[in-house]
Design an enzyme around this catalytic site. Structure first.
Site: not given
Ligand code: SAH
Length: 399
Positions: A229, A251, A279, A303, A343
């Site tokens: 993520f 991501d 994913n 995250d 979060c």
């Molecule tokens: N770690 C990042 C913030 C993450 S926000 C930082 O420090 O800035 C959450 C992220 O998860 C987003 O970019 C979103 O696109 C991604 N996301 C949401 N569901 C997801 C999934 N199932 N697989 C991969 N990415 C995902």
């Protein structure tokens, strides 16, 4: 909207005064016994006990379940000067906790005594979210005042959030100052990032993890890191900067990864940061079932976005946390480090720790707690107001 602006009073029902008296900023519609005078949405009212004793002052919105957001518990005027003074206290707090830092949250709603107002600073650009009617109506006062206090040249609005519906407000976004380049450059913990305040998620960058990212400084040297993520690569860039041998950032969003690529390059780490569009659930499941990948990572960062926005969906959120933490534990080498975060507002710290522990147990891993942290201090938590605390952050070493 100058001078003393109290427009009526709200009398609370008997037995429903304790929370407001104790300093909690929310009064629910069902707790109101009587409206005295004819205040309209956004007006400041006196909040009184059932016997008429003064408790404090707040602004009203009768369209919202949270009918009053308290602003003060003192018998003081809540006028323009009050708002400017409160903004100035918020800025002062940031100067105390992180002198010289120019990319941080400046106003964190209830946490700064300004319910409904979120402002993130990206150097000389401020990004505003007006989440309630009471704050929305005061934008003409708040925007220039805070720009002046922070020395900002630009301002942008990202009130494109669903929760405004509960306040009877439409979503809104756009320039609050003369138009400017929406790609802003910031420095976080000595690393450079580009933040797209127009198209980025929330206000563009997740500032709430700034201090947590810095806490990884001692744990990354020579490690093979998986940043799940990753969004625009904030953790990945920190890990690389703190000496990681190789970082894979995963991501689901192609545009987030494109920005992550730019951020890695800006810091000269593009040779060590690899990007994967996938994913995370599928990616981790596949890796954890591959004998070569199991036990082959030195650090896994999790995250994820909030898995639940409502109390009812908490069970499925917990299953989500359990799954990714379990797979991550399978991927880690002995001595490897799990960096795991949540979060979700509706998952409290204790519950999150329990889920992570149960994932470790199921994976047959024992771990030492290196860090147990929350949101950065520019996202203040109010004692006695659990709603102001949402971010959980753990660093665990497999032993
Ligand atoms: N770690 C990042 C913030 C993450 S926000 C930082 O420090 O800035 C959450 C992220 O998860 C987003 O970019 C979103 O696109 C991604 N996301 C949401 N569901 C997801 C999934 N199932 N697989 C991969 N990415 C995902």
């Amino acid at each position: 909207m100058t001078g003393h602006t109290v427009r009526g009073a709200i009398k609370l029902r008997r037995g429903r005064e304790a929370r407001a008296r104790a300093g909690h900023p929310w009064v629910y519609a069902g707790e109101i016994e009587e409206v005295v005078g004819d205040p309209i949405g956004g007006d400041v009212v006196d909040v009184l006990s059932s016997s008429g004793a003064f408790i404090g002052r707040g602004y009203v919105n009768f369209k919202s379940q949270i009918a009053i957001r308290m602003l003060t518990w003192r018998d003081e005027p809540v006028d323009d000067q009050w708002f400017v003074r409160t903004l100035s206290k918020a800025v002062e707090h940031r100067r105390l906790i992180a002198p010289g830092c120019r990319a941080m949250r400046l106003v964190h709603s209830e946490g700064d005594g300004l319910p409904g107002l979120i402002v993130d600073a990206y150097d000389d650009c401020l990004v505003f979210q007006f989440l309630t009617l009471g704050m929305d109506l005061r934008r003409a006062l708040l925007v220039p005042a805070l720009m002046q206090l922070w020395g900002a040249k630009h301002a942008y609005e990202r009130s494109d959030v669903r929760s405004r519906e509960y306040e009877g407000l439409e979503q809104r976004a756009g320039f609050l100052s003369q138009p400017f380049d929406v790609n802003r450059s910031i420095v976080e913990n000595g690393f450079r990032f580009m933040v797209d305040v127009e198209r980025g998620q929330k206000t563009g960058h997740f500032l709430d993890q700034r201090e947590n990212r810095a806490s990884l400084a001692g744990y990354c040297e020579g490690r093979k890191v998986l940043d799940c993520f990753s969004y625009t690569g904030a953790f990945a860039v920190h890990a690389a900067g703190y000496g990681a041998a190789r970082v894979t950032a995963v991501d689901i969003s192609a545009s987030a990864l494109e920005q992550a690529r730019r951020n890695a390059a800006l810091n000269g780490f593009d040779d060590r940061v690899q990007l994967v569009e996938a994913n995370v659930f599928d990616y981790l499941r596949e890796k954890a079932s591959s004998p070569e990948a199991r036990g082959s990572y030195d650090m896994v960062i999790l995250d994820p976005p909030a898995f639940t926005k409502t109390r009812h969906a908490t069970e499925s959120a917990l299953r989500g946390y359990k799954e990714i933490n379990l797979r991550a534990a399978h991927l880690l080498a002995d001595g490897g480090i799990l960096v795991t975060s949540s979060c979700s507002h509706h998952v409290d710290d204790y519950t999150f720790v329990q889920v992570v522990e149960s994932a470790l147990k199921d994976a047959g891993r024992r771990a030492r707690v290196l860090e147990h942290r929350g949101q950065g201090r520019d996202h203040p938590v109010l004692a006695g107001v659990p709603e102001t605390s949402y971010l959980k952050f753990l660093v665990l070493q497999m032993v």
